[in-house]
Design a protein around this motif. Structure first.
Motif, PDB file in Angstrom:
ATOM      1  N   PRO A 138       0.817  -1.220   0.000  1.00  0.00           N
ATOM      2  CA  PRO A 138       0.000   0.000   0.000  1.00  0.00           C
ATOM      3  C   PRO A 138       0.844   1.260   0.000  1.00  0.00           C
ATOM      4  N   SER A 139       2.017   1.205   0.658  1.00  0.00           N
ATOM      5  CA  SER A 139       2.843   2.406   0.764  1.00  0.00           C
ATOM      6  C   SER A 139       3.725   2.638  -0.460  1.00  0.00           C
ATOM      7  N   LYS A 140       3.752   1.650  -1.360  1.00  0.00           N
ATOM      8  CA  LYS A 140       4.634   1.779  -2.516  1.00  0.00           C
ATOM      9  C   LYS A 140       4.072   2.830  -3.471  1.00  0.00           C
ATOM     10  N   PRO A 141       4.851   3.834  -3.839  1.00  0.00           N
ATOM     11  CA  PRO A 141       4.328   4.896  -4.692  1.00  0.00           C
ATOM     12  C   PRO A 141       4.006   4.393  -6.093  1.00  0.00           C
ATOM     13  N   ARG A 142       2.975   4.967  -6.691  1.00  0.00           N
ATOM     14  CA  ARG A 142       2.608   4.630  -8.061  1.00  0.00           C
ATOM     15  C   ARG A 142       3.725   5.077  -9.003  1.00  0.00           C
ATOM     16  N   ARG A 143       4.028   4.220  -9.976  1.00  0.00           N
ATOM     17  CA  ARG A 143       5.101   4.536 -10.925  1.00  0.00           C
ATOM     18  C   ARG A 143       4.731   5.749 -11.769  1.00  0.00           C
ATOM     19  N   GLU A 144       5.574   6.760 -11.755  1.00  0.00           N
ATOM     20  CA  GLU A 144       5.316   7.983 -12.504  1.00  0.00           C
ATOM     21  C   GLU A 144       5.619   7.760 -13.982  1.00  0.00           C
ATOM     22  N   PRO A 145       4.800   8.337 -14.875  1.00  0.00           N
ATOM     23  CA  PRO A 145       5.099   8.214 -16.304  1.00  0.00           C
ATOM     24  C   PRO A 145       6.388   8.942 -16.649  1.00  0.00           C
ATOM     25  N   ALA A 146       7.076   8.452 -17.672  1.00  0.00           N
ATOM     26  CA  ALA A 146       8.333   9.074 -18.093  1.00  0.00           C
ATOM     27  C   ALA A 146       8.069  10.499 -18.568  1.00  0.00           C
ATOM     28  N   PRO A 147       8.927  11.457 -18.213  1.00  0.00           N
ATOM     29  CA  PRO A 147       8.732  12.841 -18.667  1.00  0.00           C
ATOM     30  C   PRO A 147       8.889  12.949 -20.177  1.00  0.00           C
ATOM     31  N   GLN A 148       8.312  13.998 -20.736  1.00  0.00           N
ATOM     32  CA  GLN A 148       8.379  14.203 -22.186  1.00  0.00           C
ATOM     33  C   GLN A 148       9.822  14.338 -22.675  1.00  0.00           C
ATOM     34  N   SER A 149      10.695  14.886 -21.824  1.00  0.00           N
ATOM     35  CA  SER A 149      12.092  15.039 -22.236  1.00  0.00           C
ATOM     36  C   SER A 149      12.747  13.682 -22.488  1.00  0.00           C
ATOM     37  N   PHE A 150      12.362  12.665 -21.689  1.00  0.00           N
ATOM     38  CA  PHE A 150      12.869  11.308 -21.906  1.00  0.00           C
ATOM     39  C   PHE A 150      12.429  10.803 -23.272  1.00  0.00           C
ATOM     40  N   LYS A 151      11.147  11.020 -23.597  1.00  0.00           N
ATOM     41  CA  LYS A 151      10.608  10.527 -24.865  1.00  0.00           C
ATOM     42  C   LYS A 151      11.270  11.219 -26.051  1.00  0.00           C
ATOM     43  N   ARG A 152      11.477  12.542 -25.921  1.00  0.00           N
ATOM     44  CA  ARG A 152      12.126  13.271 -27.010  1.00  0.00           C
ATOM     45  C   ARG A 152      13.560  12.792 -27.205  1.00  0.00           C
ATOM     46  N   ALA A 153      14.286  12.625 -26.091  1.00  0.00           N
ATOM     47  CA  ALA A 153      15.673  12.177 -26.174  1.00  0.00           C
ATOM     48  C   ALA A 153      15.761  10.775 -26.775  1.00  0.00           C
ATOM     49  N   ALA A 154      14.840   9.885 -26.368  1.00  0.00           N
ATOM     50  CA  ALA A 154      14.833   8.520 -26.909  1.00  0.00           C
ATOM     51  C   ALA A 154      14.565   8.541 -28.405  1.00  0.00           C
TER      52      ALA A 154
ATOM     53  N   LEU B 173      17.712   9.735 -30.200  1.00  0.00           N
ATOM     54  CA  LEU B 173      18.731   8.677 -30.196  1.00  0.00           C
ATOM     55  C   LEU B 173      18.367   7.551 -31.161  1.00  0.00           C
ATOM     56  N   ARG B 174      17.082   7.207 -31.245  1.00  0.00           N
ATOM     57  CA  ARG B 174      16.652   6.181 -32.198  1.00  0.00           C
ATOM     58  C   ARG B 174      16.999   6.590 -33.621  1.00  0.00           C
ATOM     59  N   GLN B 175      16.745   7.872 -33.913  1.00  0.00           N
ATOM     60  CA  GLN B 175      17.030   8.355 -35.263  1.00  0.00           C
ATOM     61  C   GLN B 175      18.534   8.407 -35.538  1.00  0.00           C
ATOM     62  N   ALA B 176      19.313   8.844 -34.542  1.00  0.00           N
ATOM     63  CA  ALA B 176      20.765   8.978 -34.729  1.00  0.00           C
ATOM     64  C   ALA B 176      21.454   7.622 -34.841  1.00  0.00           C
ATOM     65  N   LEU B 177      21.019   6.657 -34.024  1.00  0.00           N
ATOM     66  CA  LEU B 177      21.678   5.348 -33.975  1.00  0.00           C
ATOM     67  C   LEU B 177      20.997   4.303 -34.839  1.00  0.00           C
ATOM     68  N   ASN B 178      19.813   4.643 -35.366  1.00  0.00           N
ATOM     69  CA  ASN B 178      19.068   3.732 -36.243  1.00  0.00           C
ATOM     70  C   ASN B 178      18.747   2.412 -35.541  1.00  0.00           C
ATOM     71  N   THR B 179      18.351   2.491 -34.279  1.00  0.00           N
ATOM     72  CA  THR B 179      17.950   1.297 -33.539  1.00  0.00           C
ATOM     73  C   THR B 179      17.021   1.711 -32.409  1.00  0.00           C
ATOM     74  N   ASN B 180      16.388   0.740 -31.786  1.00  0.00           N
ATOM     75  CA  ASN B 180      15.444   1.049 -30.718  1.00  0.00           C
ATOM     76  C   ASN B 180      16.185   1.488 -29.453  1.00  0.00           C
ATOM     77  N   VAL B 181      15.740   2.596 -28.860  1.00  0.00           N
ATOM     78  CA  VAL B 181      16.353   3.149 -27.646  1.00  0.00           C
ATOM     79  C   VAL B 181      15.251   3.461 -26.642  1.00  0.00           C
ATOM     80  N   LYS B 182      15.464   3.066 -25.388  1.00  0.00           N
ATOM     81  CA  LYS B 182      14.532   3.398 -24.312  1.00  0.00           C
ATOM     82  C   LYS B 182      15.259   4.175 -23.227  1.00  0.00           C
ATOM     83  N   ILE B 183      14.583   5.193 -22.700  1.00  0.00           N
ATOM     84  CA  ILE B 183      15.106   5.945 -21.556  1.00  0.00           C
ATOM     85  C   ILE B 183      14.049   5.866 -20.465  1.00  0.00           C
TER      86      ILE B 183
END
Length: 290
Positions: free
Chosen positions: A226-242, A245-255
């Motif tokens: 019950p005390s465990k905090p709900r997982r926060e969604p990744a910020p938009q900056s993470f999505k933009r950076a990923a 990086l996907r475009q630069a490296l031509n492969t799947n990238v997750k942040i």
């Protein structure tokens, strides 16, 4: 609106061209197999060894009946459509392969490879999801637009893309064929990462059916403290950076943030691709080896 213009003729017509050229036309040339190279952006990363072996046996007896579609790339030729035939030809010990050589843009190479595999049902569910994600990110498409291009329902696109929300451990089970896409969708009904992993392990250990997995999913949905905090969604900056990086490296990238630590995951198919990624990253270091 300008970004939508990159679709040009559209995937369906492009694939029609590739089919016409590789099936109805004779090959332009015969190339040494050493001059033909796989496309590193090929959405399909794994090939069934039994199917390849059977195709290799057929090639030994009958040759390659359908030439490989390639484009000039430096001093070699990059595969656009037909990598499975290329892999089987290598397995058969061929020194040369028939090819159709065409000028094809970078943006159309991936689309052609994705459509070829989708039309032949050769992609794993996760490879299909990654292919969809790459097209959505690189071409700035909506899921509705992608569904029309691929002649698939929007719900099918959405359900396939959701597979990428599975924990890495569950994705590995799906990729290895130990659970099916139906199992995976049932597991996605569990809201927590821990619950999804535990349910996937139960599916594998007890050889559960999809229907049994669906019935069990609610039992794995309230297991967090019950005390465990709900997982926060990744910020938009993470999505933009990923995406960059996907475009630069031509492969799947997750942040993502895992247990309070930010992490970057870079996917690669083999040692050559890993070396290429390292080389690209190292080239951005302004201090060299200091």
């Amino acid at each position: 609106m300008a970004k939508k213009a990159v679709l040009g003729k559209g995937l369906v017509s492009l694939m029609g061209e590739a089919d016409a050229e590789t099936a109805a036309m004779k090959s332009d040339s015969v190339l040494p197999i050493s001059k033909v190279k796989p496309n590193k952006g090929q959405p399909r990363k794994t090939f069934d060894e039994t199917e390849l072996s059977e195709l290799a046996d057929s090639i030994k007896q009958n040759g390659i009946l359908q030439p490989i579609l390639v484009r000039k790339h430096g001093t070699s030729y990059e595969i656009v459509a037909g990598e499975r035939r290329y892999q089987a030809a290598k397995l058969a010990g061929l020194d040369e392969v028939p090819v159709v050589i065409r000028e094809i843009s970078d943006e159309d190479v991936f689309k052609l490879a994705l459509i070829e595999n989708l039309q032949r049902s050769n992609l794993t569910p996760l490879e299909e999801a990654r292919g969809y994600r790459q097209l959505l990110d690189e071409k700035d498409l909506t899921q509705e637009e992608l569904s029309k291009i691929l002649s698939k329902s929007r719900s099918a696109i959405t359900n396939t893309l959701r597979l990428m929300d599975l924990p890495t451990e569950v994705q590995d089970l799906l990729e290895a064929g130990r659970i099916t896409a139906g199992h995976a969708r049932a597991i996605l009904a569990v809201p927590t990462e821990e619950g999804r992993i535990r349910l996937a392990e139960k599916v594998v250990n007890e050889n559960l059916s999809v229907r049994q997995t669906e019935r069990l999913a609610p039992l794995f949905s309230g297991t967090e403290e019950p005390s465990k905090p709900r997982r926060e969604p990744a910020p938009q900056s993470f999505k933009r950076a990923a995406r960059e990086l996907r475009q630069a490296l031509n492969t799947n990238v997750k942040i993502k943030n895992v247990r309070g630590k930010n992490k970057i995951e870079i996917e690669f198919a083999d040692e050559d691709m890993l070396a290429h990624i390292v080389e690209m990253i190292a080239a951005q270091n302004p201090y060299g080896d200091e």
